[in-house]
Design a protein around this motif. Structure first.
Motif, PDB file in Angstrom:
ATOM      1  N   UNK A  50       0.933  -1.144   0.405  1.00  0.00           N
ATOM      2  CA  UNK A  50       0.296  -0.163  -0.274  1.00  0.00           C
ATOM      3  C   UNK A  50       0.948   1.123   0.220  1.00  0.00           C
ATOM      4  N   UNK A  51       0.948   1.901  -0.976  1.00  0.00           N
ATOM      5  CA  UNK A  51       2.083   2.898  -1.354  1.00  0.00           C
ATOM      6  C   UNK A  51       3.128   2.727  -0.759  1.00  0.00           C
ATOM      7  N   UNK A  52       3.683   2.041  -1.601  1.00  0.00           N
ATOM      8  CA  UNK A  52       5.007   1.611  -1.266  1.00  0.00           C
ATOM      9  C   UNK A  52       5.630   3.072  -1.514  1.00  0.00           C
ATOM     10  N   UNK A  53       5.883   3.258  -3.822  1.00  0.00           N
ATOM     11  CA  UNK A  53       6.311   4.102  -4.186  1.00  0.00           C
ATOM     12  C   UNK A  53       6.872   4.548  -3.237  1.00  0.00           C
ATOM     13  N   UNK A  54       5.995   5.594  -2.212  1.00  0.00           N
ATOM     14  CA  UNK A  54       6.029   6.753  -1.478  1.00  0.00           C
ATOM     15  C   UNK A  54       6.941   6.591  -0.092  1.00  0.00           C
ATOM     16  N   UNK A  55       7.726   5.605   0.044  1.00  0.00           N
ATOM     17  CA  UNK A  55       8.510   5.176   1.390  1.00  0.00           C
ATOM     18  C   UNK A  55      10.209   5.517   1.051  1.00  0.00           C
ATOM     19  N   UNK A  56       9.851   6.586   1.918  1.00  0.00           N
ATOM     20  CA  UNK A  56      11.326   7.236   1.698  1.00  0.00           C
ATOM     21  C   UNK A  56      12.349   6.668   3.264  1.00  0.00           C
ATOM     22  N   UNK A  57      13.404   6.411   2.677  1.00  0.00           N
ATOM     23  CA  UNK A  57      14.010   5.543   4.274  1.00  0.00           C
ATOM     24  C   UNK A  57      16.055   6.286   3.659  1.00  0.00           C
ATOM     25  N   UNK A  58      16.389   7.446   4.700  1.00  0.00           N
ATOM     26  CA  UNK A  58      17.247   8.283   4.942  1.00  0.00           C
ATOM     27  C   UNK A  58      17.292   9.134   3.376  1.00  0.00           C
ATOM     28  N   UNK A  59      18.170  10.172   3.844  1.00  0.00           N
ATOM     29  CA  UNK A  59      18.567  11.057   3.654  1.00  0.00           C
ATOM     30  C   UNK A  59      17.211  12.216   3.100  1.00  0.00           C
TER      31      UNK A  59
END
Length: 228
Positions: free
Chosen positions: A206-215
Protein backbone atom coordinates in the motif's frame (compact mmCIF):
# COMPACT_ATOMS: atom_id res chain seq x y z
CA UNK A 1 -16.25 1.49 5.69
CA UNK A 2 -13.00 2.38 7.43
CA UNK A 3 -11.07 5.52 6.52
CA UNK A 4 -7.39 4.70 6.94
CA UNK A 5 -5.13 7.72 7.54
CA UNK A 6 -1.76 6.47 6.46
CA UNK A 7 1.77 6.95 5.24
CA UNK A 8 3.99 3.93 4.43
CA UNK A 9 5.97 3.82 7.68
CA UNK A 10 6.47 0.73 9.84
CA UNK A 11 3.61 1.82 12.10
CA UNK A 12 1.46 2.49 9.06
CA UNK A 13 2.27 -0.95 7.68
CA UNK A 14 1.08 -2.55 10.92
CA UNK A 15 -2.44 -1.41 10.10
CA UNK A 16 -2.34 -1.92 6.32
CA UNK A 17 -1.25 -5.51 6.96
CA UNK A 18 -3.99 -6.02 9.56
CA UNK A 19 -6.68 -4.59 7.27
CA UNK A 20 -5.56 -6.91 4.48
CA UNK A 21 -5.19 -9.95 6.73
CA UNK A 22 -8.67 -9.36 8.17
CA UNK A 23 -10.08 -8.73 4.68
CA UNK A 24 -11.78 -5.50 5.73
CA UNK A 25 -13.05 -2.78 3.43
CA UNK A 26 -11.10 0.46 3.78
CA UNK A 27 -10.24 3.67 1.97
CA UNK A 28 -6.70 5.03 2.15
CA UNK A 29 -6.45 8.68 3.18
CA UNK A 30 -2.79 9.62 2.59
CA UNK A 31 -1.16 11.86 5.18
CA UNK A 32 2.17 13.01 3.76
CA UNK A 33 4.36 13.30 6.84
CA UNK A 34 7.23 14.64 4.72
CA UNK A 35 5.27 17.77 3.82
CA UNK A 36 3.64 18.30 7.21
CA UNK A 37 0.09 17.12 6.53
CA UNK A 38 0.07 15.45 9.96
CA UNK A 39 0.04 18.91 11.56
CA UNK A 40 -3.28 20.07 10.12
CA UNK A 41 -6.13 20.73 12.56
CA UNK A 42 -8.32 18.29 10.63
CA UNK A 43 -5.91 15.42 11.17
CA UNK A 44 -5.13 16.35 14.78
CA UNK A 45 -8.88 16.13 15.49
CA UNK A 46 -8.56 12.43 14.56
CA UNK A 47 -5.05 11.76 15.86
CA UNK A 48 -4.27 14.17 18.76
CA UNK A 49 -0.56 13.26 18.77
CA UNK A 50 -0.35 14.13 15.03
CA UNK A 51 1.03 10.71 14.11
CA UNK A 52 0.00 8.16 11.51
CA UNK A 53 -1.71 5.78 11.40
CA UNK A 54 -5.25 6.51 12.48
CA UNK A 55 -8.66 5.26 11.43
CA UNK A 56 -12.24 6.42 11.39
CA UNK A 57 -14.70 3.53 11.50
CA UNK A 58 -17.93 4.86 10.01
CA UNK A 59 -19.81 1.93 11.52
CA UNK A 60 -18.46 2.33 15.02
CA UNK A 61 -20.18 1.67 18.36
CA UNK A 62 -23.97 2.24 18.14
CA UNK A 63 -23.50 2.83 14.41
CA UNK A 64 -21.68 6.13 14.93
CA UNK A 65 -18.32 7.11 13.39
CA UNK A 66 -15.48 6.31 15.75
CA UNK A 67 -11.87 7.54 15.46
CA UNK A 68 -8.96 5.49 16.79
CA UNK A 69 -5.33 6.62 16.96
CA UNK A 70 -2.19 4.74 18.13
CA UNK A 71 -1.34 1.68 16.07
CA UNK A 72 -1.56 -0.82 18.94
CA UNK A 73 -5.00 0.49 19.92
CA UNK A 74 -6.14 0.26 16.30
CA UNK A 75 -5.04 -3.37 16.09
CA UNK A 76 -6.93 -4.27 19.25
CA UNK A 77 -10.03 -2.36 18.13
CA UNK A 78 -10.17 -4.13 14.77
CA UNK A 79 -9.42 -7.60 16.15
CA UNK A 80 -12.01 -7.35 18.91
CA UNK A 81 -14.72 -5.73 16.79
CA UNK A 82 -14.43 -8.17 13.91
CA UNK A 83 -13.35 -11.17 16.02
CA UNK A 84 -10.35 -11.81 13.78
CA UNK A 85 -6.90 -12.72 15.07
CA UNK A 86 -8.32 -12.39 18.59
CA UNK A 87 -8.10 -15.71 20.48
CA UNK A 88 -10.99 -16.88 22.65
CA UNK A 89 -8.71 -18.29 25.35
CA UNK A 90 -7.84 -15.72 28.06
CA UNK A 91 -4.25 -16.96 28.37
CA UNK A 92 -3.72 -16.62 24.62
CA UNK A 93 -5.30 -13.16 24.72
CA UNK A 94 -2.87 -12.17 27.46
CA UNK A 95 0.14 -13.43 25.50
CA UNK A 96 -0.94 -11.56 22.37
CA UNK A 97 -1.45 -8.38 24.41
CA UNK A 98 1.91 -8.71 26.17
CA UNK A 99 3.87 -9.09 22.95
CA UNK A 100 1.85 -6.39 21.22
CA UNK A 101 2.64 -4.00 24.08
CA UNK A 102 6.27 -5.13 23.93
CA UNK A 103 6.39 -3.96 20.33
CA UNK A 104 4.71 -0.63 21.09
CA UNK A 105 6.87 0.10 24.15
CA UNK A 106 10.22 -1.27 22.99
CA UNK A 107 10.62 -2.21 19.33
CA UNK A 108 8.94 0.87 17.87
CA UNK A 109 10.59 3.51 20.07
CA UNK A 110 14.08 1.98 20.12
CA UNK A 111 14.17 1.06 16.43
CA UNK A 112 12.76 4.48 15.58
CA UNK A 113 15.48 6.29 17.54
CA UNK A 114 18.13 4.05 15.96
CA UNK A 115 16.80 5.02 12.54
CA UNK A 116 16.78 8.69 13.46
CA UNK A 117 20.38 8.80 14.70
CA UNK A 118 21.62 6.40 12.02
CA UNK A 119 19.92 8.02 9.04
CA UNK A 120 17.86 11.15 9.68
CA UNK A 121 19.85 13.28 12.13
CA UNK A 122 21.44 16.33 10.55
CA UNK A 123 24.76 15.48 12.21
CA UNK A 124 26.31 12.22 13.32
CA UNK A 125 25.97 11.71 17.07
CA UNK A 126 27.89 8.64 18.12
CA UNK A 127 26.35 8.41 21.57
CA UNK A 128 22.84 8.31 20.09
CA UNK A 129 23.84 5.70 17.52
CA UNK A 130 25.55 3.52 20.11
CA UNK A 131 22.70 3.85 22.60
CA UNK A 132 19.73 3.20 20.35
CA UNK A 133 21.24 0.94 17.70
CA UNK A 134 22.84 -1.09 20.48
CA UNK A 135 19.41 -1.48 22.09
CA UNK A 136 17.94 -2.41 18.70
CA UNK A 137 20.44 -5.24 18.38
CA UNK A 138 19.68 -6.38 21.93
CA UNK A 139 15.97 -6.53 21.11
CA UNK A 140 16.75 -8.57 17.98
CA UNK A 141 18.49 -11.05 20.25
CA UNK A 142 15.54 -11.17 22.64
CA UNK A 143 13.11 -11.75 19.77
CA UNK A 144 15.39 -14.39 18.28
CA UNK A 145 15.40 -16.29 21.58
CA UNK A 146 11.62 -16.09 21.81
CA UNK A 147 11.24 -17.37 18.26
CA UNK A 148 13.60 -20.21 19.06
CA UNK A 149 10.99 -21.39 21.57
CA UNK A 150 7.77 -20.63 19.68
CA UNK A 151 6.65 -20.43 16.07
CA UNK A 152 5.38 -16.88 16.49
CA UNK A 153 5.82 -14.15 19.09
CA UNK A 154 2.69 -14.91 21.12
CA UNK A 155 2.93 -18.68 20.75
CA UNK A 156 2.19 -21.10 17.94
CA UNK A 157 -0.29 -18.92 16.03
CA UNK A 158 0.25 -15.84 13.90
CA UNK A 159 -1.18 -12.87 15.79
CA UNK A 160 -1.47 -9.11 16.16
CA UNK A 161 1.95 -9.16 17.83
CA UNK A 162 3.54 -10.47 14.63
CA UNK A 163 1.68 -7.95 12.46
CA UNK A 164 2.96 -5.17 14.72
CA UNK A 165 6.59 -6.27 14.88
CA UNK A 166 7.18 -7.57 11.36
CA UNK A 167 7.21 -4.17 9.54
CA UNK A 168 9.98 -2.92 11.82
CA UNK A 169 12.21 -5.87 10.88
CA UNK A 170 11.80 -6.22 7.11
CA UNK A 171 14.87 -6.02 4.90
CA UNK A 172 14.69 -2.24 4.30
CA UNK A 173 14.57 -1.61 8.03
CA UNK A 174 17.44 -4.03 8.74
CA UNK A 175 19.70 -2.03 6.45
CA UNK A 176 18.53 1.24 7.98
CA UNK A 177 19.28 -0.04 11.48
CA UNK A 178 22.61 -1.66 10.60
CA UNK A 179 21.40 -5.19 11.38
CA UNK A 180 22.94 -8.34 9.91
CA UNK A 181 19.92 -10.62 10.17
CA UNK A 182 22.03 -13.74 9.55
CA UNK A 183 23.06 -13.38 13.20
CA UNK A 184 19.44 -14.10 14.13
CA UNK A 185 18.35 -17.34 12.39
CA UNK A 186 15.04 -17.64 14.23
CA UNK A 187 14.12 -14.11 13.16
CA UNK A 188 15.02 -15.07 9.59
CA UNK A 189 12.70 -18.07 9.73
CA UNK A 190 9.87 -15.97 11.16
CA UNK A 191 10.33 -13.18 8.60
CA UNK A 192 10.20 -15.70 5.76
CA UNK A 193 7.00 -17.21 7.16
CA UNK A 194 5.25 -13.83 7.34
CA UNK A 195 6.63 -12.73 3.97
CA UNK A 196 4.92 -15.76 2.46
CA UNK A 197 1.50 -14.55 3.62
CA UNK A 198 -0.48 -12.83 0.81
CA UNK A 199 -2.15 -10.46 3.27
CA UNK A 200 1.18 -9.28 4.64
CA UNK A 201 2.51 -8.72 1.14
CA UNK A 202 -0.58 -6.76 0.10
CA UNK A 203 -0.26 -4.64 3.23
CA UNK A 204 3.36 -3.80 2.48
CA UNK A 205 2.47 -2.71 -1.05
CA UNK A 206 0.00 0.00 0.00
CA UNK A 207 1.63 3.20 -1.28
CA UNK A 208 5.00 1.40 -1.34
CA UNK A 209 6.33 3.81 -3.97
CA UNK A 210 6.10 6.62 -1.42
CA UNK A 211 8.31 4.92 1.18
CA UNK A 212 11.44 6.97 1.81
CA UNK A 213 14.32 5.84 4.02
CA UNK A 214 17.34 7.99 4.77
CA UNK A 215 18.72 11.25 3.35
CA UNK A 216 15.64 13.47 3.90
CA UNK A 217 15.56 16.99 2.52
CA UNK A 218 15.78 19.86 4.99
CA UNK A 219 12.10 20.60 4.31
CA UNK A 220 11.12 16.98 5.07
CA UNK A 221 13.26 16.96 8.22
CA UNK A 222 11.56 20.14 9.44
CA UNK A 223 8.07 18.75 8.69
CA UNK A 224 8.79 15.42 10.33
CA UNK A 225 10.95 16.40 13.31
CA UNK A 226 10.89 20.16 13.69
CA UNK A 227 7.33 21.07 14.65
CA UNK A 228 6.36 21.65 18.28
Amino acid sequence: MIDFYYWPTPNGHKISIALEEMELEYAVKPINILTGEQHTPEFIAISPNNRVPAIVDHDGPDGNPHAVFESGAILLYLAQKYDKFWPADPVEQSLVTQWLFFQCANVGPMFGQCGYFNGYAAERIEHGINRYCGETKRLYGLIDRRLGEHEYLAGEKYSLADMATFPWMIEKQQKFHGIDVTEFPNVQRWLAAINSRPGAQRGLQVMAKDLKIGNPTEEAREAFFGRN
